[in-house]
Design an enzyme around this catalytic site. Structure first.
Site, short mmCIF file in Angstrom:
data_model
loop_
_atom_site.label_atom_id
_atom_site.label_comp_id
_atom_site.label_asym_id
_atom_site.label_seq_id
_atom_site.Cartn_x
_atom_site.Cartn_y
_atom_site.Cartn_z
N HIS A 75 -11.32 -28.78 43.38
CA HIS A 75 -12.55 -29.54 43.64
C HIS A 75 -12.97 -30.29 42.39
CE1 HIS A 75 -16.49 -30.79 44.64
NE2 HIS A 75 -17.09 -29.91 43.86
N GLU B 61 -22.93 -32.27 53.64
CA GLU B 61 -24.28 -31.82 53.29
C GLU B 61 -25.26 -32.98 53.45
OE1 GLU B 61 -23.46 -30.53 49.12
OE2 GLU B 61 -25.04 -31.98 48.69
N CYS C 198 -19.86 -28.50 48.86
CA CYS C 198 -18.69 -29.38 48.75
C CYS C 198 -17.44 -28.85 49.45
CB CYS C 198 -18.37 -29.65 47.28
SG CYS C 198 -19.67 -30.55 46.44
#
EC number: 2.3.3.10
Lengths: 131, 349
Positions: free
Chosen positions: B237, B81, B113
């Site tokens: 994550h 990103e 992400c």
């Protein structure tokens, strides 16, 4: 630096691509099309340098040229690659001061950019092997 | 057909800033932040590092680890990103810098992400269809957190590259299956031209992270008929240390299963590299036959789950490139002023 001028040498800057004379064994960076020793008898082939070498001499730049102000102070060194040729490059990524004879290896970093709107120039810099 | 990870490579910049140093500037309670986030320091890029340089270093490490001819790579997909260009693919720079060009396809991915794991899924499809021999999927970021914003405590830098292939003799970790869960959830975003992202505060937790991670993880386990106890390791994550710990407990995974891959306390959230960094750290110590469960999450929002089994090949390739533990040891700590310089928060003109 103009965009075409950078682009022509891009692969050589990214990947430390030079040349090697099979006849006399000498290595060249930047690449040479003709061997300075063997002339017409030379046999030149493409060669990718391992990227390891040592600092021959260095200086710390405090008053940087236009475009490099944000990086100052930075270390600029002449590095002798293990295969023989020397080149000028930045030594980065360490709080340790550079010294003559310091072992270094190549890394991929941003060399500069053509202002906020221009292209970003990437290439090879060096970091200390042990630090 | 067997598809899997032929090689992987990670990169983490050497600089770190401690939570105490950021909290000192903004008058926040560092101890409360560390307890709440379970993050103690985060990685900071050098002045000349960006998502492209990190992607290249991770990709070179992946190529070095398996010693393949890079011209066999038929696709390079970089998820981030923080791509340095709005228009000009980071993947072209990576392809050139590893010697995979010119006969290859390339594109950049963006899904907060989880862009790196989305790139892995695309490579799995191309490899299994026979369109390409090997695919290179990367997640790399120099993530942004506005000065004084909660994100500034965790937004870090790092990246991981995975080479995906189908030759059984080359595969170090078989990807048994993958499953994704995606909805339109406005938990986090960055508008075109804006320097820093915006987030929905506490809204990012339940409707974003926990809903997507639990549904994605349960969906995959139901699909292939596995349970948490079938796995030796699990990776979720890691935007902070608290979220993956809590989601692991919710799903029935133990602390011991997630421990090896939980790197966020030492390096912060590497965004597109985050879940992949946990997978890389786990592969660094997994033994042949071990099973790894992984779920990546991307705001916006979606999750990608993977069921992985490590093969004998891992022992042969593991030590040809730096492990995540080697990359994060011996950091250089910097103060907020130098952090601001490295992150380009100081404008010279």
């Amino acid at each position: 630096m103009s965009v075409p001028r950078f682009w022509r040498k891009l692969d050589s800057r990214y990947n430390l691509k030079g040349t090697h004379c099979v006849e006399c064994g000498e290595y060249f960076y930047p690449p040479r099309n003709t061997c300075v020793n063997c002339r017409r008898q030379g046999q030149i082939e493409a060669y990718r340098f391992k990227g390891t070498g040592e600092i021959v001499t260095y200086t710390v730049i405090h008053t940087a040229a236009e475009g490099f102000e944000k990086q100052a102070p930075y270390t600029l060194a002449i590095i002798k690659l293990d295969e023989g040729p020397s080149l000028t490059a930045q030594v980065v990524g360490s709080s340790v001061n550079a010294y003559i004879g310091m072992r270094v290896r190549s890394v991929f970093r941003k060399l500069g950019e053509g202002g906020e709107r221009g292209m970003i120039y990437y290439g090879t810099k060096f970091i200390p092997v042990d630090g | 057909m067997t598809i899997g990870i032929v090689s992987y490579g990670a990169y983490v910049p050497r600089y770190r800033i401690k939570i105490e140093e950021i909290a000192r500037l903004w008058g926040d309670d560092a101890e409360a932040l560390k307890r709440g986030l379970m993050v103690y320091e985060k990685s900071v890029p050098d002045v000349d590092e960006d998502a492209a340089t990190i992607a290249v270093e991770a990709a070179r490490s992946a190529v070095a680890r398996c010693e393949i001819d890079p011209s066999r790579i038929g696709a390079v997909y970089t998820g981030s990103e923080s791509h340095p260009y709005a228009v000009k693919p980071t993947s072209t720079i990576v392809g050139q810098a590893i010697g995979a060009t010119p006969v290859m396809t390339a594109a950049d991915f963006e899904f907060a992400c989880k862009a790196g794991t989305a790139a892995i899924q695309a490579c799995m499809g191309l490899v299994s269809s026979g369109m390409i021999d090997l695919g290179l999927a990367i997640g790399a970021d120099v993530s942004q957190g506005a000065p004084g914003d909660a994100l500034e405590y965790t937004a870090a830098a790092g990246g991981v590259a995975c080479i995906i292939g189908k030759k059984e003799s080359e595969i170090a970790a078989i990807i048994e299956d993958t499953y994704s869960f995606t909805t339109d959830t406005p938990d986090f975003w960055r508008r075109e031209g804006m320097a820093y992202p915006e987030h929905g505060g506490r809204f990012t937790g339940d409707p974003g992270y926990f809903k997507h991670v639990t549904n994605g993880a349960r969906g995959l386990m139901e699909k292939i008929g596995t349970k948490p106890e079938d796995y030796d390791y699990a990776v979720f994550h890691q935007p902070n240390g608290k979220f993956p710990s809590r989601v692991a407990k919710l799903l029935g995974f133990s602390k011991a299963q997630i421990e090896p891959g939980l790197v966020v306390p030492k390096i912060g959230n590497t965004y597109s590299g985050s879940c992949l960094m946990g997978i890389a750290a786990t592969l660094d110590q997994a033994k042949p036959g071990d099973r790894i469960f992984a779920t990546a999450f991307g705001s916006g929002a979606g999750s990608d789950s993977f069921s992985i089994t490590v093969t004998d090949k891992i022992e042969e390739i593991r030590n040809r490139a730096p492990t995540v533990a080697e990359l994060i040891k011996d950091p250089i700590y910097i103060d907020y002023a130098r952090y601001a310089k490295h992150k380009g928060k100081i404008r010279l003109s």
